[in-house]
Write a protein that holds these residues in place. Structure first.
Motif, PDB file in Angstrom:
ATOM      1  N   UNK A 269       0.823  -1.207   0.000  1.00 39.20           N
ATOM      2  CA  UNK A 269       0.000   0.000   0.000  1.00 39.20           C
ATOM      3  C   UNK A 269       0.855   1.253   0.000  1.00 39.20           C
ATOM      4  N   UNK A 270       0.297   2.329  -0.547  1.00 39.87           N
ATOM      5  CA  UNK A 270       0.994   3.604  -0.601  1.00 39.87           C
ATOM      6  C   UNK A 270       1.117   4.161   0.815  1.00 39.87           C
ATOM      7  N   UNK A 271       2.334   4.491   1.195  1.00 39.54           N
ATOM      8  CA  UNK A 271       2.593   5.113   2.497  1.00 39.54           C
ATOM      9  C   UNK A 271       3.492   6.323   2.256  1.00 39.54           C
ATOM     10  N   UNK A 272       2.912   7.502   2.220  1.00 39.49           N
ATOM     11  CA  UNK A 272       3.660   8.724   1.963  1.00 39.49           C
ATOM     12  C   UNK A 272       3.136   9.824   2.879  1.00 39.49           C
ATOM     13  N   UNK A 273       3.699  11.008   2.746  1.00 38.05           N
ATOM     14  CA  UNK A 273       3.248  12.111   3.583  1.00 38.05           C
ATOM     15  C   UNK A 273       1.779  12.437   3.308  1.00 38.05           C
ATOM     16  N   UNK A 274       1.387  12.408   2.046  1.00 35.68           N
ATOM     17  CA  UNK A 274       0.019  12.782   1.696  1.00 35.68           C
ATOM     18  C   UNK A 274      -0.977  11.642   1.722  1.00 35.68           C
ATOM     19  N   UNK A 275      -0.501  10.418   1.507  1.00 34.32           N
ATOM     20  CA  UNK A 275      -1.398   9.254   1.433  1.00 34.32           C
ATOM     21  C   UNK A 275      -0.837   8.141   2.301  1.00 34.32           C
ATOM     22  N   UNK A 276      -1.637   7.688   3.258  1.00 36.21           N
ATOM     23  CA  UNK A 276      -1.212   6.576   4.087  1.00 36.21           C
ATOM     24  C   UNK A 276      -2.436   5.818   4.601  1.00 36.21           C
ATOM     25  N   UNK A 277      -2.215   4.583   4.975  1.00 37.68           N
ATOM     26  CA  UNK A 277      -3.290   3.711   5.424  1.00 37.68           C
ATOM     27  C   UNK A 277      -3.826   4.156   6.777  1.00 37.68           C
ATOM     28  N   UNK A 278      -5.128   4.220   6.883  1.00 37.00           N
ATOM     29  CA  UNK A 278      -5.786   4.485   8.167  1.00 37.00           C
ATOM     30  C   UNK A 278      -7.157   3.828   8.139  1.00 37.00           C
ATOM     31  N   UNK A 279      -7.907   3.961   9.235  1.00 37.98           N
ATOM     32  CA  UNK A 279      -9.171   3.229   9.319  1.00 37.98           C
ATOM     33  C   UNK A 279     -10.219   3.738   8.331  1.00 37.98           C
ATOM     34  N   UNK A 280     -10.002   4.926   7.731  1.00 36.55           N
ATOM     35  CA  UNK A 280     -10.936   5.446   6.727  1.00 36.55           C
ATOM     36  C   UNK A 280     -10.707   4.851   5.347  1.00 36.55           C
ATOM     37  N   UNK A 281      -9.464   4.423   5.071  1.00 34.44           N
ATOM     38  CA  UNK A 281      -9.197   3.902   3.744  1.00 34.44           C
ATOM     39  C   UNK A 281      -7.726   3.620   3.518  1.00 34.44           C
ATOM     40  N   UNK A 282      -7.427   3.109   2.321  1.00 31.37           N
ATOM     41  CA  UNK A 282      -6.053   2.777   1.937  1.00 31.37           C
ATOM     42  C   UNK A 282      -5.997   2.690   0.422  1.00 31.37           C
ATOM     43  N   UNK A 283      -4.793   2.864  -0.121  1.00 31.68           N
ATOM     44  CA  UNK A 283      -4.590   2.801  -1.565  1.00 31.68           C
ATOM     45  C   UNK A 283      -3.454   1.839  -1.867  1.00 31.68           C
ATOM     46  N   UNK A 284      -3.709   0.854  -2.716  1.00 32.21           N
ATOM     47  CA  UNK A 284      -2.648  -0.078  -3.076  1.00 32.21           C
ATOM     48  C   UNK A 284      -1.635   0.616  -3.978  1.00 32.21           C
ATOM     49  N   UNK A 285      -0.418   0.090  -3.983  1.00 34.00           N
ATOM     50  CA  UNK A 285       0.535   0.523  -4.986  1.00 34.00           C
ATOM     51  C   UNK A 285       0.065   0.051  -6.349  1.00 34.00           C
ATOM     52  N   UNK A 286       0.596   0.639  -7.400  1.00 35.68           N
ATOM     53  CA  UNK A 286       0.149   0.345  -8.757  1.00 35.68           C
ATOM     54  C   UNK A 286       0.915  -0.836  -9.336  1.00 35.68           C
ATOM     55  N   UNK A 287       0.194  -1.664 -10.083  1.00 32.04           N
ATOM     56  CA  UNK A 287       0.792  -2.772 -10.817  1.00 32.04           C
ATOM     57  C   UNK A 287       0.638  -2.542 -12.320  1.00 32.04           C
ATOM     58  N   UNK A 288       1.571  -3.069 -13.084  1.00 31.45           N
ATOM     59  CA  UNK A 288       1.488  -3.072 -14.551  1.00 31.45           C
ATOM     60  C   UNK A 288       1.345  -1.667 -15.125  1.00 31.45           C
ATOM     61  N   UNK A 289       1.728  -0.672 -14.336  1.00 36.02           N
ATOM     62  CA  UNK A 289       1.720   0.695 -14.814  1.00 36.02           C
ATOM     63  C   UNK A 289       0.403   1.412 -14.735  1.00 36.02           C
ATOM     64  N   UNK A 290      -0.675   0.708 -14.296  1.00 29.86           N
ATOM     65  CA  UNK A 290      -1.981   1.380 -14.322  1.00 29.86           C
ATOM     66  C   UNK A 290      -3.023   0.820 -13.362  1.00 29.86           C
ATOM     67  N   UNK A 291      -2.759  -0.310 -12.728  1.00 29.03           N
ATOM     68  CA  UNK A 291      -3.795  -0.988 -11.940  1.00 29.03           C
ATOM     69  C   UNK A 291      -3.584  -0.743 -10.447  1.00 29.03           C
ATOM     70  N   UNK A 292      -4.570  -0.152  -9.806  1.00 29.21           N
ATOM     71  CA  UNK A 292      -4.537   0.015  -8.356  1.00 29.21           C
ATOM     72  C   UNK A 292      -5.964  -0.072  -7.830  1.00 29.21           C
TER      73      UNK A 292
END
Length: 301
Positions: A269-292
């Motif tokens: 999952x994306x863990x950065x200053x602006x985007x990080x996992x919390x109980x409201x949501x999370x964003x996977x890292x991208x695969x194949x250049x476009x899939x998340x």
């Protein structure tokens, strides 16, 4: 003359019909187009999906977990403009459940939608579709209860559970759509006039990526989904060809537990200053250049 109770009932029915003019009842499937179906299949399996059926005559696979159906289409042509699949997977279509597919299709055309020419082959269903954003299609499906479209067009894969359970109750939450500069009102009108979507107040947000405009479908609460419209960052050159469906949003009642389970399966999952996992949501890292995939807290799970 109606009695007061009869009049009230009639008014309620009229209001419900006006609020949901096409009889939407959720998302039936989301389709990816790609020249790398095996690579995308590996990503989907890591996310908890399982291949459950193959198309009878095309290079198309159906993946499923719980009530989420994802189609991987490597057939040429796969896009509404007649172009073949690309190396980078793209979301090529969204299929919407409706009460009456033919009636929904006719009404959409009457409201200004553009029809997608049908390319039905022998022993295939004719599923009506209109043009969506970019090269994508929007299908109308009314066979999704006891008898489904997959019963006709697909052959089950032997020895595979046709209904694999969803990880942590994952379900469709919505889709994220990238749009051009100053196009939010145009696309809001498109979804409002054709389907009955409504714009949520600016203070009503979901997940960890709350920018843009969020539209709510007119579906019943159990099948309701959302479309998030996101314009380019300020100062970024607007390219019309960049409009398209960007990623799938998946709802879960427990984001952190779902992240932990998917992490054990190899999902990062994306863990950065602006985007990080919390109980409201999370964003996977991208695969194949476009899939998340975006996880969003949603008690319906």
């Amino acid at each position: 003359m109606n009695t007061p109770s009869q009049a009230t009932a009639a008014d309620r029915e009229a209001i419900a019909e006006a609020a949901n003019p096409l009889g939407l009842d959720g998302i039936e499937f989301i389709e990816y187009s790609t020249t790398r179906p095996q690579a995308l299949g590996q990503v989907l399996e890591m996310m908890g999906f399982r291949p459950v059926a193959r198309h009878r005559s095309r290079e198309v696979l159906l993946y499923r977990q719980g009530a989420i159906n994802v189609i991987v289409n490597a057939h040429t042509p796969a896009l509404s403009n007649g172009a073949g699949p690309q190396d980078k997977p793209v979301i090529a279509a969204v299929a919407l459940r409706v009460r009456d597919a033919a009636a929904a299709y006719r009404r959409a055309l009457e409201r200004g939608a553009w029809a997608v020419p049908s390319r039905v082959e022998v022993m295939e269903l004719n599923i009506p579709a209109i043009h969506g954003v970019g090269t994508s299609r929007i299908y109308f499906v009314d066979r999704y209860d006891r008898f489904s479209i997959y019963d006709v067009d697909f052959v089950p894969i032997p020895g595979v559970d046709p209904h694999p359970p969803a990880i942590a109750g994952l379900h469709f939450f919505g889709v994220v759509q990238y749009i051009g500069n100053d196009r939010a009102e145009d696309w809001s009108e498109f979804y409002r006039e054709l389907f009955g979507f409504v714009e949520l107040p600016a203070e009503q947000r979901f997940g960890i990526l709350p920018k843009g405009r969020i539209l709510r479908s007119p579906c019943p609460p159990a099948s309701r989904f959302y479309i998030q419209l996101i314009e380019p960052e300020a100062g970024v050159l607007d390219v019309e060809d960049d409009e398209g469906l960007q990623r799938i949003g998946l709802g879960t009642a427990d984001v952190l537990a779902t992240v932990a389970e998917l992490g054990r399966r190899g999902v990062t999952f994306v863990e950065s200053r602006g985007v990080h996992t919390e109980d409201r949501g999370a964003l996977t890292n991208s695969w194949l250049g476009s899939v998340s995939f975006e996880l969003v807290h949603d008690e319906r799970g």
